[in-house]
Design a protein around this motif. Structure first.
Motif, PDB file in Angstrom:
ATOM      1  N   ALA A   1       0.906  -1.355   0.178  1.00 41.40           N
ATOM      2  CA  ALA A   1      -0.094  -0.437  -0.333  1.00 41.40           C
ATOM      3  C   ALA A   1       0.845   1.193   0.307  1.00 41.40           C
ATOM      4  N   ILE A   2       1.973   1.178   0.550  1.00 36.23           N
ATOM      5  CA  ILE A   2       2.841   2.605   1.056  1.00 36.23           C
ATOM      6  C   ILE A   2       3.703   2.763  -1.050  1.00 36.23           C
ATOM      7  N   PHE A   3       3.906   1.528  -0.737  1.00 36.63           N
ATOM      8  CA  PHE A   3       5.016   1.588  -2.831  1.00 36.63           C
ATOM      9  C   PHE A   3       3.784   2.011  -3.785  1.00 36.63           C
ATOM     10  N   GLU A   4       2.126   1.652  -3.530  1.00 33.79           N
ATOM     11  CA  GLU A   4       1.676   2.480  -4.027  1.00 33.79           C
ATOM     12  C   GLU A   4       1.495   3.916  -4.280  1.00 33.79           C
ATOM     13  N   ILE A   5       1.026   4.496  -2.892  1.00 36.25           N
ATOM     14  CA  ILE A   5       1.012   5.655  -2.549  1.00 36.25           C
ATOM     15  C   ILE A   5       2.148   6.441  -3.309  1.00 36.25           C
ATOM     16  N   ILE A   6       3.948   5.866  -3.374  1.00 32.69           N
ATOM     17  CA  ILE A   6       4.216   6.409  -3.783  1.00 32.69           C
ATOM     18  C   ILE A   6       4.486   6.981  -4.643  1.00 32.69           C
ATOM     19  N   LYS A   7       4.556   5.404  -5.453  1.00 31.52           N
ATOM     20  CA  LYS A   7       4.616   5.545  -6.776  1.00 31.52           C
ATOM     21  C   LYS A   7       3.723   6.481  -7.552  1.00 31.52           C
ATOM     22  N   ASN A   8       2.752   6.539  -6.646  1.00 34.57           N
ATOM     23  CA  ASN A   8       1.352   6.998  -7.852  1.00 34.57           C
ATOM     24  C   ASN A   8       1.614   9.580  -7.624  1.00 34.57           C
ATOM     25  N   MET A   9       2.787   9.629  -7.954  1.00 37.35           N
ATOM     26  CA  MET A   9       3.422  10.963  -7.922  1.00 37.35           C
ATOM     27  C   MET A   9       2.844  11.170  -8.563  1.00 37.35           C
ATOM     28  N   GLU A  10       1.593  11.639  -9.350  1.00 34.74           N
ATOM     29  CA  GLU A  10       0.537  12.488  -9.903  1.00 34.74           C
ATOM     30  C   GLU A  10      -0.196  13.592  -8.634  1.00 34.74           C
ATOM     31  N   ALA A  11      -0.039  12.784  -7.729  1.00 33.64           N
ATOM     32  CA  ALA A  11      -0.787  12.632  -6.178  1.00 33.64           C
ATOM     33  C   ALA A  11      -0.224  13.564  -5.748  1.00 33.64           C
ATOM     34  N   TYR A  12       1.122  13.805  -5.640  1.00 31.65           N
ATOM     35  CA  TYR A  12       1.586  13.816  -5.030  1.00 31.65           C
ATOM     36  C   TYR A  12       1.560  15.453  -4.855  1.00 31.65           C
ATOM     37  N   PRO A  13       0.867  16.414  -5.079  1.00 26.04           N
ATOM     38  CA  PRO A  13       0.459  17.766  -4.689  1.00 26.04           C
ATOM     39  C   PRO A  13      -0.104  17.264  -3.914  1.00 26.04           C
ATOM     40  N   THR A  14      -1.460  17.019  -3.722  1.00 28.73           N
ATOM     41  CA  THR A  14      -2.963  17.037  -2.939  1.00 28.73           C
ATOM     42  C   THR A  14      -2.466  16.951  -1.241  1.00 28.73           C
ATOM     43  N   PHE A  15      -1.322  15.956  -1.197  1.00 32.47           N
ATOM     44  CA  PHE A  15      -0.541  16.149  -0.252  1.00 32.47           C
ATOM     45  C   PHE A  15       0.543  16.100   0.355  1.00 32.47           C
ATOM     46  N   MET A  16       1.257  17.436  -0.386  1.00 34.55           N
ATOM     47  CA  MET A  16       2.841  17.668  -0.545  1.00 34.55           C
ATOM     48  C   MET A  16       2.785  18.950  -0.353  1.00 34.55           C
ATOM     49  N   HIS A  17       2.409  19.629   1.068  1.00 35.14           N
ATOM     50  CA  HIS A  17       2.107  21.118   0.623  1.00 35.14           C
ATOM     51  C   HIS A  17       3.891  21.888  -0.291  1.00 35.14           C
ATOM     52  N   ASP A  18       4.423  21.397  -0.419  1.00 31.97           N
ATOM     53  CA  ASP A  18       6.143  21.964  -1.352  1.00 31.97           C
ATOM     54  C   ASP A  18       5.523  21.866  -2.818  1.00 31.97           C
TER      55      ASP A  18
END
Length: 144
Positions: free
Chosen positions: A16-33
């Protein structure tokens, strides 16, 4: 060349963690920088992605090649063009007591040798802070 490695233990399944890390397009939704991450090309185990980040009010832009090794729980990346002379590294996941240890390695070079001695310690601190923020954001997505 500065190299920064940060780690965190996340209470959650490695897949599950790997899938979150792999989905880089979603990063801006939860990484404010991060302002944006756009996948330009998608292969079987690779992506070419374009990143726009905001670090202390300064926009940093780069394109990177990401290679996925799901059987090893590892993702490598290497800047192909961008604001830094060099930026590469990897994500590694390993099972530990209580969850999964997630490591993020960033190896970078600013590219101006005359001022590298002055800027590298500042950049190293910023890269460490940014890496810790990314790991904390992934943890928050899993442990919510």
């Amino acid at each position: 060349m500065p190299c920064v490695e940060t780690k965190i233990v996340i209470k959650g399944d490695s897949n599950a963690i790997f899938e979150i890390i792999k989905n880089m397009e979603a990063y801006p939704t939860f990484m404010h920088d991060l302002i944006s991450v756009e996948v330009l090309e998608r292969g079987d185990d690779t992506t070419l992605s374009h990143w726009v980040s905001n670090v202390d009010g300064r926009k940093i832009v780069w394109t990177e090649r990401d290679t996925f090794f799901p059987e090893e729980m590892r993702i490598t990346y290497c800047q192909t063009e961008g604001d830094l002379k060099k930026m590469e590294g990897e994500w590694r996941l390993a099972p530990v007591a209580g969850g999964t240890e997630v490591s993020l390695l960033v190896d970078f070079e600013f590219g101006i040798p005359m001022i590298a001695g002055l800027l590298n310690p500042i950049l190293k601190k910023k890269v460490r802070e940014n890496s810790e923020n990314m790991l904390t954001a992934v943890k928050a997505q899993i442990e919510k």
